[in-house]
Design an enzyme around this catalytic site. Structure first.
Site, PDB file in Angstrom:
ATOM      1  N   LYS A  91     -12.606   0.105   2.694  1.00  0.00           N
ATOM      2  CA  LYS A  91     -12.231   0.317   4.087  1.00  0.00           C
ATOM      3  C   LYS A  91     -13.229   1.251   4.763  1.00  0.00           C
ATOM      4  CE  LYS A  91      -8.267  -1.978   4.328  1.00  0.00           C
ATOM      5  NZ  LYS A  91      -6.954  -1.354   4.456  1.00  0.00           N
ATOM      6  N   GLN A 131      -2.711   1.952  -9.040  1.00  0.00           N
ATOM      7  CA  GLN A 131      -3.211   0.742  -8.407  1.00  0.00           C
ATOM      8  C   GLN A 131      -4.713   0.735  -8.631  1.00  0.00           C
ATOM      9  OE1 GLN A 131      -1.650   1.911  -4.711  1.00  0.00           O
ATOM     10  NE2 GLN A 131      -3.360   3.209  -4.147  1.00  0.00           N
ATOM     11  N   ASP A 155      -8.398  -4.070  -0.424  1.00  0.00           N
ATOM     12  CA  ASP A 155      -9.123  -3.091  -1.236  1.00  0.00           C
ATOM     13  C   ASP A 155      -8.301  -2.647  -2.449  1.00  0.00           C
ATOM     14  OD1 ASP A 155      -7.308  -1.812   0.436  1.00  0.00           O
ATOM     15  OD2 ASP A 155      -8.519   0.006   0.624  1.00  0.00           O
ATOM     16  N   ASP A 192       1.854   8.730  -6.054  1.00  0.00           N
ATOM     17  CA  ASP A 192       1.721   7.910  -4.857  1.00  0.00           C
ATOM     18  C   ASP A 192       2.686   6.721  -4.918  1.00  0.00           C
ATOM     19  OD1 ASP A 192      -0.184   7.536  -2.486  1.00  0.00           O
ATOM     20  OD2 ASP A 192      -0.265   5.554  -3.434  1.00  0.00           O
ATOM     21  N   ASN A 193       3.478   6.553  -3.868  1.00  0.00           N
ATOM     22  CA  ASN A 193       4.354   5.377  -3.744  1.00  0.00           C
ATOM     23  C   ASN A 193       5.099   5.004  -5.030  1.00  0.00           C
ATOM     24  OD1 ASN A 193       4.038   4.683  -1.044  1.00  0.00           O
ATOM     25  ND2 ASN A 193       2.099   3.631  -1.450  1.00  0.00           N
ATOM     26  N   GLU A 203       6.184  10.694  -3.974  1.00  0.00           N
ATOM     27  CA  GLU A 203       5.913  10.356  -2.574  1.00  0.00           C
ATOM     28  C   GLU A 203       6.629   9.044  -2.276  1.00  0.00           C
ATOM     29  OE1 GLU A 203       2.597   8.797   0.542  1.00  0.00           O
ATOM     30  OE2 GLU A 203       3.069   7.893  -1.378  1.00  0.00           O
ATOM     31  N   LYS A 256      -8.773  10.026   5.170  1.00  0.00           N
ATOM     32  CA  LYS A 256      -8.686   9.044   4.079  1.00  0.00           C
ATOM     33  C   LYS A 256      -9.943   8.185   4.022  1.00  0.00           C
ATOM     34  CE  LYS A 256      -4.653   7.369   5.400  1.00  0.00           C
ATOM     35  NZ  LYS A 256      -3.469   6.490   5.435  1.00  0.00           N
ATOM     36  N   TYR A 257     -10.597   8.001   5.187  1.00  0.00           N
ATOM     37  CA  TYR A 257     -11.724   7.073   5.242  1.00  0.00           C
ATOM     38  C   TYR A 257     -13.062   7.742   5.546  1.00  0.00           C
ATOM     39  CZ  TYR A 257      -7.533   4.307   5.882  1.00  0.00           C
ATOM     40  OH  TYR A 257      -6.276   3.780   5.740  1.00  0.00           O
TER      41      TYR A 257
END
Lengths: 687, 687
Positions: free
Chosen positions: B279, B339, B374, B409-410, B438, B548-549
């Site tokens: 990204k 992930q 991604d 995360d998640n 989270e 984040k990017y």
């Protein structure tokens, strides 16, 4: 073919579910489930329902991520009928799933929730969005074809379905079919229905096997009436004294009770009354000759709990009374008051069943510093086995006389453990016996008595009189405690004449009767209510010249003739209850709204699929709870509860007056407490 | 002598309790108990607490009739310390009993409630009323003497007590002592205290043995800070490109983080970032050269979850960073995001850990019709054992580098079952490891993740901004879910910049930090908050030019110098948290009232008996939740919570400004959002 022991809109064909091999080293299953209901919070007790009751079976179930899940309920009736019901998501944000089932067979049912990944729903959701968006269309079509192939190969599917599914798979794979047409197959409601009935399940997770006790209908549904048989047919003699009524004279009152539409007739204790320290009129300590005493001061030299008061007649007379009632469609309920007058035979034969004080005397009942010298309380811990055996003998004695309903006096002053044992023991031999708990006590013991076995409970109903009180109270009965507690909404008792009735005039009597009769499937009236007897003994919450301590001579027929009786209205309420199955359910009450702080609105709705006659039934009740006023306001209804879209019109009929209106979700009402303080509206079925 | 692993005002000497021989044929015990807590509603999980946490142990207990009962809590610490604590009735009408105990030892505690008939209390109640009323005085005196004789004969009582009790028995029996004098003995507080400590128990009922997991203090208490190490020390080069920060450059920021008073520093993923479908800035799909990509797109040819991003340095650099943080009193928390970027080594080595589609490709993460190209999500069902082993290996790898805190995360997109297994497996070997969930998801999965093992949870805090929202939310965290869920009140994250912060101006930042820091013992701040970064990417709830990017270059010191930084206020908040043990507790929050619809009032109180320094601590927080206004109103306090009688004055000091006032139960406040929108008031100890 034997008919099914349930009714439900959610039933699907029974198939075995092969559970996914869950790792054995976690307590968390693959598709988590929690908070199954019906359930009981008070201990390892069985939840309950009554025959014909519509029970919402609910469970919280969810899984990780975005894939769709499904859930089903597997039900085993006491006679072994197995059924499967598809749960629907309540979509309330709390991952709660539900299926409503009417249970038609008495006994212990077993139920289990099964949650699973719903592979069709996951695909259908993704495919419809992605094909429409032109994303991965070919892939989604192929994924669907694979699913349809698998389903089409299932032998348990009807051949016609298998053909349709195979055809749909071919179509999805057909390169000459464009995505628009393929999308129609993805979203075909018939195919969705095939998969609703026989879902494509993976990661199947079985919940625990749970129990639910279904008791006979009368455990949950009935209109009760209470009278003192000694008053019915009592006569004032020329010398001014009163001659007691008897079972034979009281029998003459039965047709009138039946004409009012009551199902159960509850008699205060019919046993010999103690003479030692007998109470006089108005609870005085100096009884006069001829004062009959309180029926709850049980036992004299004439006998104890297994004996009939000689003034009332013989045991044979009592049996005749029970038969006569039954002929009128009425069950007789007896009082079970486990206490003894000082001259009860138990006292000399079993002093160990009471508490002996250091001075050798037996302890009276008391609420320090008050003493109740006409009563000895039983001590359940000195000889528990002896007391158990004796109470069981007494109860079985009355069962043998034809009695199947007992109203238990002050059960909260006896060990909860004892009641669990007694009710189970009695119901094991005779599951039709019903016990009503007169536990006017704090919520924990009140609810625990119900949880431990009592089929019915008196509640705080008499003390819930304002709109907001009733909203919370009625909603709580229907939704918070209905898995284990069935209310019996008595409007009055010999012990309770609330300020609302004392000062609310005749409108108050009409209001309270209408609420009691429509808000819960079981309610009760103590004789004299229909005559608006509303004068209390000063400083107390009881009627003056209380029937507990004297005979009451009432002119029932004269009052009706003079138009001075509520009996015709009560008869009408009971007729409405019989005609409307929605009113014979406990859990189907929804509270609605009005702009007025005294106008209470609630509805009782029964879906066609679970209704005894296959027709939906909806009754809306609008009450002016202020007995001193004429009020007009708007009422606001969530009409979706009875299947009417917001804003759509529908016809209602006032079941009391016969008036008809076209209603919608917002409606004007005017309720005159002095004429008709309550609308009981039937929603006419939509065509 | 080893010190006790608990603090409590309710402790009494340990004595064995001989249970009353309950009938074995009922599930109801003799003295019914129900609803014990701490407890977890979501399944057979263990409730939890943290070291030093004050835990309210509660049970519903009652018995039939009017006799008094008592209840006690028997506690066994992990190392075997046995203690007994007398419960007090909450007197709320719900038969709820409580003892508060601070638990000071890590590990699995066992606890059991014991309920009993309190024979002294029953007698004392009856005797005091009856002797005063002249009813049965001699009898009550003799009954008391019998009780005192029995207690005086108990060998376990101190000799002095036994002497007093024997003397009291003699006095009660002494015919020359009149009833007035005898009454003084009945009501003697010293005697009542003897019986509180060593009650006269009968019908003793033992509850179930229950477990409670006590975790290390950091599991429940801490101030968190989050930064991207690649931004800290990143530099813009002359060619306009940015050179990534490294562990070595980020290390230089540690003293400032420590100076703000933070305990935990959480780093977003530090692993190699995928290059395939990377990204670009602002979540765009066309990255420009130099765009670093999202750290959550984990894995490239440089390595996967066990590897450090080459731009950040080496594993040795990371270890040095962890050591440097520790030297500043800061723990480093890593992100655990299960992930993979398409170029993660897992993808080629273990394609079975992902979902392969019919066309042979691996499924991207998606939220149909959106696709996240991604990232590949892990499929946990294809090879559960393989994935378990790999994740455990990864976690242990980082533990070996000195990391004991993981922000997951998640977690709600991975099987709950997996987390239960992983956390138990990790904590069995190393009970100090803390996992923060989270899970921004619905209440059932969010709470279930906490119940299944997560030590901490992100919550809905960022979306609870009004007074009424916060009242319900904070009260729920402290009282409804605290037995299993510990909130970490992050005020912002790289994913969350709420409208309240976007449009509330600088006052909003101050308000939210003050609430987060005082309402719960754990809270967090993501870097940039102190610079009031409040511009969102249009249409989103995230910062524009999101870190984040891309790299973020921030002038921390310059902002402080210009008075443009919230850092000094945050430092003050963390200093207040350290000085006030009441703020380091979760369950001690009480909501109070104000007449203004934006003025929120709550208090945190710690009793002296359970406080680490033996001194009571009370902090009252009054917040103007409307960041656009100056408001004045009256606040209304239930001062009994901190032991002050209604109407009595006490001194408070504003811990932010140092202002002092004399307060009472009703107090005027004026809160100017543009200067000081929050009072944090310490109640000065009473003399």
């Amino acid at each position: 073919m034997r008919s099914r022991p349930w009714r439900s809109a959610s039933a699907i064909p029974v198939r075995a579910a092969r559970p996914w091999q869950s790792e054995r080293d976690t307590v968390t299953p693959r598709v988590p489930q929690a908070l199954p209901s019906p359930s009981v919070p008070w201990g390892p007790y069985r939840p309950k329902a009554f025959e014909g009751e519509v029970v919402p079976f609910r469970v919280t179930a969810f899984r990780e991520g975005h894939d769709r899940i499904g859930a089903q309920l597997r039900l085993f009736s006491p006679s072994g009928d197995e059924s499967l019901h598809r749960l629907v998501a309540l979509e309330d944000g709390f991952d709660r799933w539900e299926a409503e089932v009417a249970l038609l067979e008495q006994g212990v049912w077993r139920f289990r929730f099964e949650a699973f990944a719903d592979d069709f729903a996951t695909w259908e959701h993704a495919a419809s969005l992605k094909i429409a968006a032109g994303v991965d269309a070919a892939l989604m079509r192929e994924l669907g074809a694979v699913l349809f192939d698998g389903a089409g190969a299932e032998k348990s599917r009807p051949a016609a379905q298998r053909g349709v599914l195979a055809g749909a798979a071919r179509l999805l794979r057909d390169p000459t079919v464009d995505d628009v047409e393929a999308l129609a197959t993805v979203e075909d409601p018939a195919i969705a229905e095939y998969f609703r009935e026989r879902p494509l399940m993976s990661l199947v997770t079985l919940g625990d096997d749970l129990d639910l006790l279904v008791e006979r209908e009368r455990a949950g549904v009935g209109a009760w009436y209470e009278f003192f048989p000694r008053s019915e047919g009592a006569k004032r003699l020329k010398d001014g004294t009163i001659k007691s009524g008897t079972f034979r004279t009281a029998m003459k009152r039965l047709p009138a009770v039946a004409a009012m539409g009551f199902d159960v007739l509850y008699l205060p204790p019919i046993h010999p009354i103690g003479t030692e320290n007998r109470k006089g009129r108005n609870n005085t300590l100096d009884p006069q000759p001829g004062d009959p005493g309180s029926p709850w001061a049980i036992g004299s030299e004439a006998g104890g709990h297994d004996t009939v008061h000689p003034d009332l007649g013989t045991l044979a007379d009592f049996r005749a009374f029970v038969r006569a009632a039954r002929a009128e469609g009425i069950e007789v309920a007896l009082d079970l008051a486990l206490q003894a007058a000082p001259d009860h035979p138990w006292v000399t034969e079993h002093p160990e069943w009471f508490t002996t004080l250091p001075d050798g005397s037996i302890a009276y009942a008391e609420n320090p510093p008050k003493k109740y010298q006409d009563i000895y309380p039983v001590n359940f811990d000195n000889d528990p086995d002896g007391i158990r055996a004796e109470v069981l003998r007494v109860v079985r004695h009355w069962i043998a006389q034809g009695v199947k309903v007992f109203r238990v006096d002050n059960p909260h002053t006896k060990p909860l453990q004892f009641w669990e044992w007694l009710i189970r023991e009695v119901n094991t031999a005779d599951p039709d016996v019903v016990f009503l708990a007169e536990a006017f006590t704090r919520p924990a013991p009140l609810q625990s008595l119900a949880a431990a076995g009592f089929q019915q409970s008196y509640t705080y109903f008499t003390w819930r009189n304002t709109k907001t009180e009733l909203e919370d109270f009625l909603s709580g009965l229907a939704h918070d405690t209905a898995d284990f507690l069935r209310p019996n909404l008595f409007v009055n008792t010999p012990d309770i004449l609330t300020e609302y009735l004392q000062f609310g005039g005749r409108p108050a009597y009409r209001i309270r009767a209408a609420i009691a009769a429509t808000a819960a499937p079981t309610y009760g009236v103590y004789a004299g209510y229909e005559l608006y007897e509303n004068v209390a003994r000063p400083g107390s919450e009881e009627n003056i010249d209380n029937e507990k301590y004297e005979y009451k001579l009432r002119d029932w027929a004269g009052a009706v003739e003079r138009g001075d009786s509520l009996a015709p209205y009560i008869a009408q309420l009971n007729e409405i209850r019989r005609a409307h199955p929605a009113l014979r359910q406990l859990r189907n009450l929804s509270v609605h709204w009005s702009d007025d702080d005294a106008i209470l609105v609630y509805a009782k709705h029964l879906e066609a699929a679970v209704s005894p006659d296959g027709r939906a039934d909806t009754v809306i009740v609008v009450v002016n709870t202020d007995p001193h006023s004429v009020r007009q306001t708007m009422v606001h209804l969530d009409t979706r509860v009875w299947g009417v879209a917001p804003g759509e019109p529908y016809e209602v009929e006032d079941l009391v007056t016969g008036a008809r209106w076209t209603w919608s979700d917002h409606n004007y009402v005017m309720l005159d407490a002095f004429t008709e303080p309550v609308h009981i509206l039937h929603v006419k079925e939509q065509r």
